[in-house]
Write an enzyme that holds these catalytic residues in place. Structure first.
Site, PDB file in Angstrom:
ATOM      1  N   HIS A 102       0.905  -1.126   0.113  1.00 21.19           N
ATOM      2  CA  HIS A 102      -0.168   0.008  -0.042  1.00 21.19           C
ATOM      3  C   HIS A 102       0.731   1.159  -0.154  1.00 21.19           C
ATOM      4  O   HIS A 102       1.909   1.450   0.657  1.00 21.19           O
ATOM      5  CB  HIS A 102      -0.870   0.126   1.057  1.00 21.19           C
ATOM      6  CG  HIS A 102      -1.889   1.161   1.265  1.00 21.19           C
ATOM      7  ND1 HIS A 102      -2.918   1.330   0.398  1.00 21.19           N
ATOM      8  CD2 HIS A 102      -1.824   2.227   2.090  1.00 21.19           C
ATOM      9  CE1 HIS A 102      -3.342   2.485   0.704  1.00 21.19           C
ATOM     10  NE2 HIS A 102      -2.856   3.183   1.814  1.00 21.19           N
ATOM     11  N   SER A 103       0.687   2.231  -0.694  1.00 22.63           N
ATOM     12  CA  SER A 103       1.127   3.504  -0.925  1.00 22.63           C
ATOM     13  C   SER A 103       2.843   3.156  -1.260  1.00 22.63           C
ATOM     14  O   SER A 103       3.042   2.713  -2.301  1.00 22.63           O
ATOM     15  CB  SER A 103       0.945   4.251   0.331  1.00 22.63           C
ATOM     16  OG  SER A 103       1.074   5.665   0.175  1.00 22.63           O
TER      17      SER A 103
END
Length: 270
Positions: A102-103
């Protein structure tokens, strides 16, 4: 990129990869990569929610410079970080592998996937979340790692990426800031080549109100695989995962089952 490392386990492997639920005879492996400033426990619920948890080894990456690794120097170069994680993963027995980040973790996962593929151990699938394509450069308002501590804290609050307990506690924030700054430097000084690709399928996840990633930018991941690509849009902002984790878990379950079902028994399939 790195070549295949020595398969002998190193003493610090358990520092990098955390397991929150044991699996006696796994047939697949899921590796989860945290966001900037994130920690391995962010993914603690995952192995308990997967339908196939008794057959999947779930590992969460713990980057240096935080929690029980707080005395270590954070790594502010994303390629160096990917090198280190690849070295650790390459020492584990080979299994059908799904990478989920994520990210910032999405790009770390992508670079680890590239290294695994170069070493002859390609991932079965890469799932990237809350991050634009890796060849897209910085926007005009970015450069968080160059800002003061108050500005970094304001950015985290804007994205709702840390619990208010941490954000509102000066001592906790002071302890977290060196790793946060290093993570932002790593991601903000990184940019992949336009032709950087993996052969495994890529699934891109994004929130429909993410201030950091537009739907078009999440779609840009399509250019970085020679395999299949799909885009899944969820309601929410940058941390849509918090509310949408059950649906994301269901998606991961499907990809893990697919990875096992399409892999030969000799490589860990069934």
């Amino acid at each position: 990129m790195s070549t295949r490392p020595d398969p002998t386990p190193a003493a610090d492997d358990d520092l990098w990869l955390r397991s929150y639920r044991g699996t006696e005879a796994p047939t697949a492996r899921l590796v989860c990569f945290p966001h900037a400033g994130g920690t391995a426990p962010f993914y603690r619920p995952v192995p308990f929610a997967l339908a196939a948890a008794d057959r999947v080894e779930v590992l969460a990456v713990q980057y240096p410079g935080r929690q029980d690794r707080r005395r270590e120097e954070p790594i502010a170069d994303l390629n160096v970080l990917a090198d280190r994680i690849h070295e650790v993963l390459a020492r584990r027995p080979e299994l059908p592998l799904v990478l989920f980040g994520h990210s910032m973790g999405a790009v770390v996962a992508f670079e680890v996937a590239r290294r695994l593929e170069a070493a002859g151990r390609p991932a079965a699938r890469l799932v990237v979340s809350g991050r634009r394509g890796p060849a897209i450069g910085l926007g005009p308002s970015e450069g968080v790692h160059l800002l003061g501590d108050d500005a970094i804290t304001a950015e985290i609050r804007r994205l709702d990426g840390s619990s208010s307990i941490v954000l509102d506690d000066p001592d906790l924030m002071a302890a977290a800031l060196p790793a946060l700054r290093a993570d932002y430097r790593a991601i903000e000084t990184y940019r992949a080549e336009q032709d950087a690709v993996v052969s495994c399928p890529i699934t891109s996840l994004t929130g429909d109100r993410d201030p950091k990633t537009s739907i078009a930018e999440a779609e840009d991941w399509r250019a970085h695989t020679t395999g299949a690509f799909d885009l899944q849009v969820f309601p929410g902002g940058h941390f849509f995962l918090t509310e949408e984790m059950p649906r994301v878990i269901g998606l991961l379950d499907g990809h893990l089952s697919e990875a096992v079902g399409t892999t030969s028994p000799s490589a860990g399939g069934r």
